[in-house]
Design a protein around this motif. Structure first.
Motif, PDB file in Angstrom:
ATOM      1  N   HIS A  72       0.851  -1.197   0.000  1.00 55.69           N
ATOM      2  CA  HIS A  72       0.000   0.000   0.000  1.00 55.69           C
ATOM      3  C   HIS A  72       0.890   1.252   0.000  1.00 55.69           C
ATOM      4  O   HIS A  72       0.606   2.218  -0.673  1.00 55.69           O
ATOM      5  CB  HIS A  72      -0.899  -0.041   1.240  1.00 55.69           C
ATOM      6  N   HIS A  73       1.945   1.227   0.790  1.00 54.65           N
ATOM      7  CA  HIS A  73       2.889   2.358   0.848  1.00 54.65           C
ATOM      8  C   HIS A  73       4.177   1.983   0.121  1.00 54.65           C
ATOM      9  O   HIS A  73       4.994   1.238   0.655  1.00 54.65           O
ATOM     10  CB  HIS A  73       3.236   2.708   2.299  1.00 54.65           C
ATOM     11  N   GLY A 186      -5.813   4.882   7.777  1.00 52.85           N
ATOM     12  CA  GLY A 186      -4.532   5.589   7.616  1.00 52.85           C
ATOM     13  C   GLY A 186      -4.537   6.967   8.250  1.00 52.85           C
ATOM     14  O   GLY A 186      -5.086   7.168   9.333  1.00 52.85           O
ATOM     15  N   HIS A 228      -2.498   3.877  12.080  1.00 49.91           N
ATOM     16  CA  HIS A 228      -2.374   3.953  10.614  1.00 49.91           C
ATOM     17  C   HIS A 228      -2.117   2.547  10.057  1.00 49.91           C
ATOM     18  O   HIS A 228      -2.828   2.051   9.191  1.00 49.91           O
ATOM     19  CB  HIS A 228      -1.224   4.910  10.264  1.00 49.91           C
ATOM     20  N   GLU A 232      -4.734  -0.322   8.044  1.00 47.85           N
ATOM     21  CA  GLU A 232      -4.442  -0.522   6.617  1.00 47.85           C
ATOM     22  C   GLU A 232      -3.818  -1.880   6.315  1.00 47.85           C
ATOM     23  O   GLU A 232      -3.194  -2.076   5.282  1.00 47.85           O
ATOM     24  CB  GLU A 232      -3.561   0.639   6.107  1.00 47.85           C
TER      25      GLU A 232
HETATM   26 ZN   LIG Z   1      -1.506   4.836   4.608  1.00 42.96          ZN
END
Ligand SMILES: [Zn+2]
Length: 260
Positions: A72-73, A186, A228, A232
């Motif tokens: 995701h990141h 997040g 966060h 997520e």
């Molecule tokens: Zn995030």
């Protein structure tokens, strides 16, 4: 084609095209490139999913002989220094040396109606029929729903802690019962005002800022910062499981824990 480990081989380009279309990457304006961020080998049979493309996640992927990492990141955030030095060099070096593909899906994964972070948090919490809060962009970045019964603010805090398996960072309780709830996984604390202005009784997100507390107190909206990372973990994992089903790929979600 099946390889010796029984999982299917899929062309990287095919996977890339599928993911970009499935997550509608062109429809969302974002702060990072979405899709294939670092090119590795042409064929993929094993994927590792994780929240953030940190060094530890890449080390796991190397140890497991994975062909692709999905996160995701990812990397290359708007405004970050362009130079490849230090931590960034070490991460990219490990990926490139091992010819591992890195796919990253940020906002397109947050907002996906079925496998997105927001959708998956609702599923985990048992929040019925989520719909986008229409006053914020991109559509789906904040979701809301009407609970079937009045919920007590303290009870909602306990449910979040139980389902996410960790203590909340911060909670602002209100005396009135919770019916309409909004959330953004997040770092979504900036959306608390939009939630309050559309008549929500509670807002759930990952992080908190100093001003968030005043927004909650002065607008009478209950607020929960549940982490966060913790909020997520579900979208990328669901995406990996979807690819496992769709393409017969081998998949493993690796949770490199972060208290943030
Ligand atoms: Zn995030």
């Amino acid at each position: 084609m099946r390889n010796k480990r029984g999982a299917k081989d899929v062309k990287r380009a095919e996977l890339q095209a599928y993911l970009n279309q499935f997550l509608a990457v062109d429809r969302v304006k974002d702060y990072c490139p979405n899709g294939l961020q670092v090119e590795g080998r042409d064929e993929v049979h094993k994927i590792i999913t994780g929240v953030t493309a940190c060094q530890a996640l890449i080390e796991h992927a190397v140890a497991e002989d994975a062909d692709a990492i999905l996160v995701h990141h990812g990397y290359f955030w708007k405004g970050e220094p362009a130079e490849i030095q230090g931590m960034k060099k070490r991460r990219l070096q490990l990926l490139l040396r091992n010819d591992i593909n890195l796919f990253a899906y940020h906002l397109p994964l947050d907002v996906h109606a079925r496998l997105g972070n927001n959708a998956q948090l609702a599923r985990l919490m048992g929040w019925p029929d989520p719909s986008p809060l229409t006053t914020v962009e991109p559509e789906g970045v904040v979701m809301c729903t009407e609970l079937s019964h009045d919920e007590d603010a303290g009870a909602l805090a306990l449910q979040l802690e139980e389902k996410l398996g960790r203590r909340l960072f911060c909670a602002v309780h209100q005396a009135q019962p919770i019916r309409r709830i909004a959330w953004c996984t997040g770092g979504g604390q900036g959306f608390i005002d939009a939630a309050a202005q559309t008549g929500c009784d509670a807002f759930v997100t990952g992080e908190v800022s100093e001003q968030t507390i005043h927004s909650a107190r002065e607008q009478g909206i209950a607020f929960y910062a549940a982490g966060h990372h913790a909020t997520e973990r579900y979208g990328i994992r669901a995406l990996g499981e979807h690819l496992e089903e769709q393409f017969g790929l081998a998949h493993r979600f690796i949770d490199i824990d972060s208290p943030a």
